[in-house]
Design a protein around this motif. Structure first.
Motif, short mmCIF file in Angstrom:
data_model
loop_
_atom_site.label_atom_id
_atom_site.label_comp_id
_atom_site.label_asym_id
_atom_site.label_seq_id
_atom_site.Cartn_x
_atom_site.Cartn_y
_atom_site.Cartn_z
N MET A 73 -6.33 40.08 55.02
CA MET A 73 -7.11 41.07 54.28
C MET A 73 -6.56 41.26 52.87
N GLY A 127 -8.61 39.96 49.22
CA GLY A 127 -8.96 40.91 48.18
C GLY A 127 -8.25 40.62 46.86
N TYR A 131 -16.56 39.71 55.37
CA TYR A 131 -15.85 38.71 54.59
C TYR A 131 -16.61 38.38 53.31
N GLU A 172 -15.82 41.09 50.93
CA GLU A 172 -14.50 40.93 50.32
C GLU A 172 -14.57 40.03 49.09
N ILE A 214 -11.57 46.20 51.09
CA ILE A 214 -10.60 45.12 50.89
C ILE A 214 -10.86 44.44 49.56
N GLY A 215 -12.13 44.21 49.23
CA GLY A 215 -12.47 43.60 47.95
C GLY A 215 -12.00 44.42 46.78
N GLY A 229 -14.91 45.42 54.50
CA GLY A 229 -14.97 44.32 53.55
C GLY A 229 -15.02 44.81 52.11
#
Length: 433
Positions: free
Chosen positions: A61, A65, A283, A286, A369-370, A366
């Protein structure tokens, strides 16, 4: 934007789905043996590896990111070094697990509930599968980095190959070799190292130029490592909460007996199927959100968030309908034992509500995390696990028995969805400003 989301999400969905499908195959192989003890053993052994592997999931994770933001800023040195720092931590962690496997196993089986028969078989499973740990953790890092590079094809290929090899090896070792619980564990070891070799080959094929930015001294440079670990630390705490919830869920199921453990293990596979499917969109979030966040493009970031939720909500309704209509029939994939099927059918209604309660939490994961908004993820998870999972379970267990564990799971997922929505303004949009 829809095309961009699907271009990243579809390969991730295809690769993610091989993970619960593998679990389903393992459960099927054990569920059609002559005792429900085997299903319980795989479930109990699997809990330990959930703890181990999810404990290192913070690496994937964090790296996806951070590398996505570096990609958005066109910082090639940072893009490279985040991969090498992650691999250094992953391989160190894998070596640690191998050296201390006996102590980890003894503590785990002391902590978990279960009959002596189940624990003995689960122990056999654990001490074989633990040898896959270095490869499995390194793959988390590499796949996270590929996603950050906007490359969802390579993780898909790696995951599909790993799980095809795993399923084929497990079938041969169990059905023809007669290795039973050790057979599915050996299948995992063979597959993980095969996947690691493939990932190295794919990396060298497309990203060999990244090696020019590799500097040994920079791996342990304190400022960069501190920034990496600050993000990772919050995600690690968040992941520990997830591990605690699912470990507790399985341990409590084992405490109610072998049949209850087998029934809940089968039902959890459908929850994992949905979660891994939605993680394909997480995902994608992210990579897309991380890229726009790094490029400071607020307009595109907002558009991507809105359209990600359209896809997440649509598939939540689809899975709810499938589980409502075909729940009992789907359970027969795992076992032909009527006692287990009858027990699992009592709790199907809770499974039906899981997709609606949880889909927003996967999409927000997601997005956060991004944006590397790890502190908000941590706070949301702490609130949801303590206040909405553990406390309701203990308050309600004496009144509704085993139903309390499923009610608490639904409350936990719903609380994650709501709390992350509330925190998003400050964690995502204000942070970008």
């Amino acid at each position: 934007m829809h095309k961009k989301i699907l271009k990243l999400a579809i390969p991730n969905i295809l690769s993610n789905l091989t993970v619960p499908l593998l679990g389903m195959v393992d459960l099927h192989l054990m569920g059609y043996l002559d005792s429900d003890v085997y299903m319980g053993a795989i479930a109990l052994g699997g809990v330990i590896f959930n703890f181990v592997y999810w404990g290192f999931a913070f690496l994937r994770m964090s790296i996806s990111g951070i590398s996505a933001q570096a990609n958005g800023r066109k910082n090639k040195n940072e893009m490279a070094m985040v991969l090498f720092r992650g691999l250094f931590i992953a391989l160190s962690g894998g070596l640690f697990l191998l050296i201390f496997q006996k102590y980890i196993g003894n503590f785990s089986f002391w902590l978990l509930d279960g009959s002596p028969e189940v624990k003995e078989l689960a122990s056999n499973y654990f001490y074989v599968r633990i040898w896959a740990a270095p490869a499995a953790i390194a793959l988390m890092v590499i796949n996270g980095w590929f996603i950050g590079m906007q490359n969802s094809i390579y993780p898909m290929l790696i995951s599909i190959i790993i799980n095809v090899i795993n399923i084929g090896s497990s079938f041969l070792l169990v059905k023809l070799g007669g290795f039973e619980e050790r057979g599915v564990a050996m299948g995992s070891v063979i597959a993980q190292y095969s996947g690691l070799l493939l990932s190295v080959f794919l990396f060298l094929k497309k990203y060999k130029h990244v090696l020019h930015y590799f500097k040994v001294k920079e791996i342990l440079r304190l400022n960069e490592l501190k920034e990496f670990l600050n993000v990772s630390n919050d995600i690690f705490i968040r992941t520990i909460c997830v591990i605690a919830v699912f470990t507790f869920f399985t341990s409590q199921s084992a405490g109610f007996g072998n049949i209850q453990l087998a029934a809940n293990s089968a039902l959890l596979q459908f929850f994992f199927l949905f979660s891994y499917f939605l993680d394909g969109f997480a995902y994608a979030a992210e990579a897309i959100v991380g890229h726009y966040f790094g490029a400071k493009n607020k307009l595109k970031l907002k558009e991507s968030v809105f359209k990600l939720f359209i896809w997440g909500g649509g598939f939540a309704l689809f899975f709810t309908l499938i589980y409502w209509v075909f729940g009992r029939e789907l359970l027969q994939i795992f076992t032909n034992q009527e006692t287990v099927l009858d027990e699992a059918s009592k709790y199907l209604i809770w499974l039906v509500f899981i997709p609606i309660a949880s889909f927003a939490s996967f999409i927000w994961d997601g997005i956060y995390i991004g944006c590397t908004s790890s502190r908000a993820m941590r706070n949301s998870m702490l609130i949801s696990s303590v206040i909405f999972f553990f406390i309701p379970f203990y308050l309600l267990r004496g009144h509704i028995g085993t139903q309390a564990i499923w009610l608490s799971m639904n409350l936990f997922m719903l609380a994650r969805s709501i709390s992350q929505t509330i925190l998003a303004k400050r964690a995502v949009y204000v942070k970008l400003s």
